[in-house]
Design an enzyme around this catalytic site. Structure first.
Site, PDB file in Angstrom:
ATOM      1  N   PRO A  19       0.864  -1.256  -0.017  1.00  0.00           N
ATOM      2  CA  PRO A  19       0.060   0.239  -0.016  1.00  0.00           C
ATOM      3  C   PRO A  19       0.876   1.167  -0.078  1.00  0.00           C
ATOM      4  O   PRO A  19       2.127   1.249   0.398  1.00  0.00           O
ATOM      5  CB  PRO A  19      -0.839  -0.124   1.376  1.00  0.00           C
ATOM      6  CG  PRO A  19      -0.016  -0.840   2.394  1.00  0.00           C
ATOM      7  CD  PRO A  19       0.735  -2.168   1.341  1.00  0.00           C
ATOM      8  N   CYS A  20       0.191   2.332  -0.360  1.00  0.00           N
ATOM      9  CA  CYS A  20       0.855   3.642  -0.233  1.00  0.00           C
ATOM     10  C   CYS A  20       0.931   3.987   1.263  1.00  0.00           C
ATOM     11  O   CYS A  20      -0.196   3.833   2.107  1.00  0.00           O
ATOM     12  CB  CYS A  20      -0.004   4.731  -1.120  1.00  0.00           C
ATOM     13  SG  CYS A  20      -0.031   4.463  -2.654  1.00  0.00           S
ATOM     14  N   PRO A  21       1.732   4.557   1.620  1.00  0.00           N
ATOM     15  CA  PRO A  21       2.914   5.235   1.154  1.00  0.00           C
ATOM     16  C   PRO A  21       4.060   4.408   1.162  1.00  0.00           C
ATOM     17  O   PRO A  21       5.299   4.744   0.669  1.00  0.00           O
ATOM     18  CB  PRO A  21       3.084   6.537   1.855  1.00  0.00           C
ATOM     19  CG  PRO A  21       2.808   6.151   3.126  1.00  0.00           C
ATOM     20  CD  PRO A  21       1.723   5.262   3.216  1.00  0.00           C
ATOM     21  N   MET A  22       3.889   3.177   1.404  1.00  0.00           N
ATOM     22  CA  MET A  22       5.113   2.140   1.940  1.00  0.00           C
ATOM     23  C   MET A  22       5.685   1.948   0.477  1.00  0.00           C
ATOM     24  O   MET A  22       6.980   1.724   0.300  1.00  0.00           O
ATOM     25  CB  MET A  22       4.593   0.975   2.406  1.00  0.00           C
ATOM     26  CG  MET A  22       4.399   1.244   4.109  1.00  0.00           C
ATOM     27  SD  MET A  22       5.935   2.041   5.036  1.00  0.00           S
ATOM     28  CE  MET A  22       7.088   0.684   4.470  1.00  0.00           C
TER      29      MET A  22
END
Length: 84
Positions: A19-22
């Protein structure tokens, strides 16, 4: 930029399902480990990841050379800057 002007990537990073922001954080960390001028291929999911990560990388000083629409994911080619 055309596909023929791209060299083979120096490294690949599969971030499908991240997922964002990972996905941006992991991409940036990997790029920081690479030599200047190196090319990284990153696989990203459609939607928010492919909408956000390229812009974030560009703002961070990386060169997004190509975005390729594959079946079910996107392939993003990012070049490390020669000078930081």
């Amino acid at each position: 930029m055309s596909v023929s002007s791209l060299s083979s990537p120096d490294a690949q990073l599969d971030l499908r399902g991240t997922p964002c922001p990972m996905n941006f954080v992991r991409t940036k960390l990997r790029l920081q480990q690479m030599q200047p001028g190196s090319l990284l291929e990153v696989w990203l999911d459609p939607g928010e990841p492919i909408e956000q990560v390229p812009d974030s990388l560009t703002m961070a000083g990386y060169l997004v050379e190509q975005i390729k629409d594959c079946v079910g994911y996107f392939s993003l080619f990012v070049r490390c800057p020669v000078t930081k």
